[in-house]
Design a protein around this motif. Structure first.
Motif, PDB file in Angstrom:
ATOM      1  N   TYR A 226       9.037  -2.852  -7.727  1.00  0.00           N
ATOM      2  CA  TYR A 226       7.630  -2.779  -7.649  1.00  0.00           C
ATOM      3  C   TYR A 226       6.960  -2.009  -8.450  1.00  0.00           C
ATOM      4  N   ILE A 227       5.665  -2.116  -8.859  1.00  0.00           N
ATOM      5  CA  ILE A 227       5.059  -1.770  -9.490  1.00  0.00           C
ATOM      6  C   ILE A 227       4.047  -0.831  -8.798  1.00  0.00           C
ATOM      7  N   VAL A 228       4.232  -0.009 -10.104  1.00  0.00           N
ATOM      8  CA  VAL A 228       3.705   1.308  -9.115  1.00  0.00           C
ATOM      9  C   VAL A 228       2.788   2.657 -10.116  1.00  0.00           C
ATOM     10  N   PHE A 229       1.807   2.342 -10.023  1.00  0.00           N
ATOM     11  CA  PHE A 229       0.012   2.764 -10.643  1.00  0.00           C
ATOM     12  C   PHE A 229      -0.867   3.309  -9.640  1.00  0.00           C
ATOM     13  N   ILE A 230      -1.059   4.940 -10.672  1.00  0.00           N
ATOM     14  CA  ILE A 230      -1.755   5.508 -10.460  1.00  0.00           C
ATOM     15  C   ILE A 230      -3.023   5.798 -10.839  1.00  0.00           C
ATOM     16  N   PHE A 231      -3.681   5.815 -10.438  1.00  0.00           N
ATOM     17  CA  PHE A 231      -5.432   5.997 -10.928  1.00  0.00           C
ATOM     18  C   PHE A 231      -6.690   7.194 -10.494  1.00  0.00           C
ATOM     19  N   TYR A 232      -6.340   8.060 -11.089  1.00  0.00           N
ATOM     20  CA  TYR A 232      -7.256   9.383 -10.152  1.00  0.00           C
ATOM     21  C   TYR A 232      -7.434   9.365  -9.013  1.00  0.00           C
ATOM     22  N   GLY A 233      -5.529   9.992  -8.531  1.00  0.00           N
ATOM     23  CA  GLY A 233      -4.995  10.235  -7.680  1.00  0.00           C
ATOM     24  C   GLY A 233      -4.567   8.441  -6.870  1.00  0.00           C
ATOM     25  N   TYR A 234      -5.615   7.498  -6.639  1.00  0.00           N
ATOM     26  CA  TYR A 234      -4.645   6.763  -5.665  1.00  0.00           C
ATOM     27  C   TYR A 234      -3.277   6.051  -6.684  1.00  0.00           C
ATOM     28  N   GLU A 235      -3.099   5.870  -5.326  1.00  0.00           N
ATOM     29  CA  GLU A 235      -1.725   4.941  -5.754  1.00  0.00           C
ATOM     30  C   GLU A 235      -1.475   3.932  -5.299  1.00  0.00           C
ATOM     31  N   PHE A 236      -0.935   2.758  -6.245  1.00  0.00           N
ATOM     32  CA  PHE A 236      -0.775   1.596  -5.579  1.00  0.00           C
ATOM     33  C   PHE A 236       0.265   0.900  -6.134  1.00  0.00           C
ATOM     34  N   ALA A 237       0.888   0.511  -4.803  1.00  0.00           N
ATOM     35  CA  ALA A 237       2.194  -0.457  -5.259  1.00  0.00           C
ATOM     36  C   ALA A 237       2.180  -1.738  -4.682  1.00  0.00           C
ATOM     37  N   LEU A 238       2.790  -2.146  -5.497  1.00  0.00           N
ATOM     38  CA  LEU A 238       3.455  -3.868  -5.816  1.00  0.00           C
ATOM     39  C   LEU A 238       4.944  -4.348  -6.118  1.00  0.00           C
ATOM     40  N   ASN A 239       5.060  -5.247  -4.675  1.00  0.00           N
ATOM     41  CA  ASN A 239       6.617  -5.821  -5.003  1.00  0.00           C
ATOM     42  C   ASN A 239       6.517  -7.249  -6.397  1.00  0.00           C
ATOM     43  N   LEU A 240       6.901  -7.295  -6.926  1.00  0.00           N
ATOM     44  CA  LEU A 240       7.036  -8.426  -7.928  1.00  0.00           C
ATOM     45  C   LEU A 240       7.883  -9.785  -7.127  1.00  0.00           C
ATOM     46  N   GLY A 241       8.616  -9.527  -7.012  1.00  0.00           N
ATOM     47  CA  GLY A 241       9.796 -10.650  -5.623  1.00  0.00           C
ATOM     48  C   GLY A 241       8.908 -11.419  -4.888  1.00  0.00           C
ATOM     49  N   GLY A 242       7.522 -11.201  -4.002  1.00  0.00           N
ATOM     50  CA  GLY A 242       7.482 -11.956  -2.839  1.00  0.00           C
ATOM     51  C   GLY A 242       6.086 -10.481  -2.702  1.00  0.00           C
ATOM     52  N   PRO A 243       5.358 -11.467  -1.415  1.00  0.00           N
ATOM     53  CA  PRO A 243       4.329 -10.683  -0.430  1.00  0.00           C
ATOM     54  C   PRO A 243       5.172  -9.888   0.747  1.00  0.00           C
ATOM     55  N   SER A 244       5.195  -8.976  -0.104  1.00  0.00           N
ATOM     56  CA  SER A 244       6.011  -7.901   1.289  1.00  0.00           C
ATOM     57  C   SER A 244       5.726  -6.948   0.344  1.00  0.00           C
ATOM     58  N   ILE A 245       5.315  -5.256   0.872  1.00  0.00           N
ATOM     59  CA  ILE A 245       5.327  -4.560   0.817  1.00  0.00           C
ATOM     60  C   ILE A 245       7.111  -2.828   1.673  1.00  0.00           C
ATOM     61  N   LYS A 246       7.586  -3.638   2.852  1.00  0.00           N
ATOM     62  CA  LYS A 246       8.247  -3.459   3.155  1.00  0.00           C
ATOM     63  C   LYS A 246       9.580  -2.316   2.839  1.00  0.00           C
ATOM     64  N   GLY A 247      10.205  -2.462   1.236  1.00  0.00           N
ATOM     65  CA  GLY A 247      11.080  -1.854   1.052  1.00  0.00           C
ATOM     66  C   GLY A 247      10.083  -1.152   0.765  1.00  0.00           C
ATOM     67  N   TYR A 248       8.961  -0.876   0.313  1.00  0.00           N
ATOM     68  CA  TYR A 248       7.678   0.699  -0.037  1.00  0.00           C
ATOM     69  C   TYR A 248       8.179   1.306   0.252  1.00  0.00           C
ATOM     70  N   GLU A 249       7.402   0.584   1.784  1.00  0.00           N
ATOM     71  CA  GLU A 249       7.438   1.563   2.989  1.00  0.00           C
ATOM     72  C   GLU A 249       8.744   1.966   3.530  1.00  0.00           C
ATOM     73  N   GLU A 250       9.808   1.488   3.141  1.00  0.00           N
ATOM     74  CA  GLU A 250      11.325   2.074   3.493  1.00  0.00           C
ATOM     75  C   GLU A 250      11.450   3.027   2.479  1.00  0.00           C
ATOM     76  N   TRP A 251      11.068   2.792   1.696  1.00  0.00           N
ATOM     77  CA  TRP A 251      11.334   4.152   0.084  1.00  0.00           C
ATOM     78  C   TRP A 251      10.453   5.828   0.606  1.00  0.00           C
ATOM     79  N   LEU A 252       9.437   4.704   0.879  1.00  0.00           N
ATOM     80  CA  LEU A 252       8.123   6.468   1.472  1.00  0.00           C
ATOM     81  C   LEU A 252       8.713   7.123   2.750  1.00  0.00           C
ATOM     82  N   GLU A 253       9.419   6.040   3.233  1.00  0.00           N
ATOM     83  CA  GLU A 253      10.471   6.607   4.714  1.00  0.00           C
ATOM     84  C   GLU A 253      11.827   7.480   4.200  1.00  0.00           C
TER      85      GLU A 253
END
Length: 302
Positions: A226-253
């Motif tokens: 995942y690329i994780v990018f914070i800009f002035y407090g707003y955090e964005f995360a994108l999966n490089l391998g495909g169009p799913s963010i479930k893995g990041y949601e699991e990490w947050l859990e």
């Protein structure tokens, strides 16, 4: 040398590619000349970066905190007159505050509105201040940043950059940046992890400065990058391998209340009556040195 995105020869490239757009405050994280060809550089600037920078989410944030563009100019605040479909912009010019219409064709309508505003001629203007960027362009920008972060880390080893270009694994996200049709939708995760006004210490002067951006790569237990990018407090995360963010949601859990770009970089948030501050010096791997007043960058695995 070949272009990271289209794979065409790029030795003759003349443009400079900022991994994070210069108009978002980045003056340090730049790819070596020739890693992106001029046509791809121009396309990304016109079709991805410009629509995002012009959108009120980024435009008003940049205007509020006086973040200059590549020419040193500051964006104007975008506002709306309630009850009317009329946009205005506000800026501080050389002669003081300036208020102008977004569209010159609205002049007659605003004149009629002001005439009916009463004896004092006053009217309200709302300046939107929330982060809701256009999803398609934001996703493609995150994908572009991710590929360029990988390329930057491999830039001292031409063989490594060549593998990144030739590896078919990256072709899907590469095409998402270049064309935007694989697939139709590539979601990203967004949340606010600290207030916009949060401060951090400048690594050289020791002064308190505003925390602009932080960027990192995260490898989850699913072995997804995942690329994780914070800009002035707003955090964005994108999966490089495909169009799913479930893995990041699991990490947050699994790490409730944590951000991969704060606690995992050796930072902590402290809030008092005066301000919110990022405390501590981040533990970064060697490879890229740039001003922490602009941002911090590192690489962590799960």
């Amino acid at each position: 040398m070949r272009c990271l995105f289209c794979k065409a020869p790029s030795d003759a490239a003349t443009s400079v590619e900022h991994v994070i757009p210069q108009s978002l405050g980045n003056s340090q994280v730049i790819l070596p000349r020739g890693m992106i060809c001029d046509p791809c550089n121009n396309y990304i600037a016109r079709k991805i970066e410009q629509p995002l920078l012009a959108h009120e989410s980024f435009r008003n944030l940049r205007a509020w905190y006086r973040i200059p563009n590549k020419r040193g100019r500051h964006a104007s605040l975008f506002g709306i007159i309630p009850g009317l479909d009329i946009g205005v912009n506000f800026r501080i010019g050389q002669d003081g505050p300036e208020l102008q219409l977004e569209r010159s064709g609205d002049a007659a309508a605003i004149h009629a509105h002001l005439e009916g505003a009463g004896e004092n001629g006053l009217t309200a203007i709302l300046f939107p201040h929330d982060m809701r960027p256009p999803e398609r362009e934001m996703s493609r920008l995150l994908a572009k940043i991710a590929l360029e972060v990988f390329a930057l880390r491999l830039s001292e080893t031409p063989v490594g950059v060549g593998c990144l270009i030739d590896d078919l694994h990256w072709d899907r996200i590469r095409r998402w940046v270049r064309v935007g049709d694989t697939p139709d939708h590539w979601p990203f995760h967004m949340r606010q992890v600290y207030p916009e006004e949060t401060l951090m210490t400048h690594p050289v002067s020791g002064d308190w400065v505003q925390a602009g951006y932080i960027i990192d790569l995260l490898l989850t237990r699913r072995r997804e990058h995942y690329i994780v990018f914070i800009f002035y407090g707003y955090e964005f995360a994108l999966n490089l391998g495909g169009p799913s963010i479930k893995g990041y949601e699991e990490w947050l859990e699994e790490h409730p209340g944590l951000s991969p770009l704060i606690e995992r970089l050796g930072l902590r948030l402290e809030t008092d009556a005066d301000a919110t501050r990022l405390i501590g010096q981040p533990s970064l791997q060697a490879g890229i040195d740039f001003d922490l007043a602009q941002g911090v960058e590192g690489l962590w695995d799960e």
